[in-house]
Motif scaffolding. Structure first.
Motif, short mmCIF file in Angstrom:
data_model
loop_
_atom_site.label_atom_id
_atom_site.label_comp_id
_atom_site.label_asym_id
_atom_site.label_seq_id
_atom_site.Cartn_x
_atom_site.Cartn_y
_atom_site.Cartn_z
N GLY A 9 25.41 19.93 -44.16
CA GLY A 9 24.78 20.56 -45.32
C GLY A 9 23.29 20.74 -45.20
O GLY A 9 22.78 21.84 -45.25
N SER B 190 29.94 9.91 -50.77
CA SER B 190 28.85 10.88 -50.91
C SER B 190 27.52 10.19 -50.63
O SER B 190 27.24 9.13 -51.19
N TRP C 180 30.10 15.67 -43.21
CA TRP C 180 30.41 17.06 -43.56
C TRP C 180 29.73 17.37 -44.88
O TRP C 180 29.09 16.53 -45.48
N ALA D 269 29.88 19.69 -48.80
CA ALA D 269 30.59 20.46 -49.82
C ALA D 269 29.52 21.18 -50.63
O ALA D 269 28.54 20.56 -51.05
N ASN E 215 33.86 26.89 -54.46
CA ASN E 215 33.38 25.85 -53.55
C ASN E 215 33.58 26.23 -52.10
O ASN E 215 34.48 26.99 -51.76
N SER F 214 33.47 24.09 -48.20
CA SER F 214 33.34 22.79 -47.56
C SER F 214 33.94 22.84 -46.16
O SER F 214 34.82 23.65 -45.88
N ASN F 215 33.46 21.95 -45.33
CA ASN F 215 34.06 21.74 -44.01
C ASN F 215 34.65 20.34 -43.91
O ASN F 215 34.75 19.76 -42.84
N ALA F 216 35.10 19.80 -45.05
CA ALA F 216 35.68 18.45 -45.08
C ALA F 216 36.91 18.38 -44.19
O ALA F 216 37.71 19.30 -44.17
#
Length: 186
Positions: A16, A99, A133, A135, A143, A145-147
């Motif tokens: 991010g 987080s 990663w 979000a 949204n 994300s690359n979770a």
């Protein structure tokens, strides 16, 4: 000459914030945007988890040896202090993810980022590094994300290797702090 009322940025790295998004948004806010301008993405969040991955740690550990009678061990420290791109899998996690930082980009007041998280180790293993990663909330209900296990064409998962892996037991607690200076400003 007219100040803009919308900023759209794709200055999003694998975790991010690693492409300097805070610095660039702050600069744009100060020079180009109206006070109530909308910024897309609206929020950016960074997630982390301690991971066990001897295979991925091999990218770092390969420098701890002699090759052709040359001592490459000083490069081990350099390799351990880099963000590496890997494919994170759930079986690599030694705890639940957490987080590290959540930022509302319209409220950015400085280009530095500080975050922290605590992890309860769930199984015996070796922490080779921290997986990460992002979000992003582009707008309410939209949204990106690359979770893990998500694979995207633009973003990999991040691996921040430790200089020396650490053995852990179930029930151990790990505390992680992250701090950036000038968030990639040049």
């Amino acid at each position: 000459p007219e100040l803009a009322d919308v900023l759209v940025t794709e200055t999003i790295g694998n975790i991010g914030f690693d492409e300097g998004v805070l610095h660039w948004v702050l600069d744009a806010k100060n020079r180009f945007l109206q006070e109530e301008a909308r910024i897309i993405p609206r929020t950016m969040e960074m997630f982390a988890v301690p991971v066990e991955s001897e295979d991925d740690y091999g990218m770092v550990n390969q420098w701890a040896h002699y090759y052709y009678s040359l001592d490459f061990s000083p490069l081990h420290t350099i390799a351990a202090n880099n963000l590496l791109c890997i494919d994170l899998k759930r079986e690599m996690f030694l705890s639940e993810p957490a987080s590290l930082a959540l930022v509302e980009l319209a409220q950015v007041g400085e280009g530095d980022l500080n975050g922290a998280a605590s992890f309860a180790v769930q199984r015996k293993g070796v922490v080779h590094g921290i997986g990460g990663w992002f979000a992003a909330e582009l707008a309410t209900g939209i949204n990106l994300s690359n979770a893990p296990p998500t694979k995207t064409p633009s973003w990999s998962h991040a691996f921040l290797p430790l200089e020396s892996p650490v053995e852990v037991e179930a029930g151990d607690r790990l505390d992680l702090r992250i701090s950036t200076s000038h968030n990639a400003a040049r």
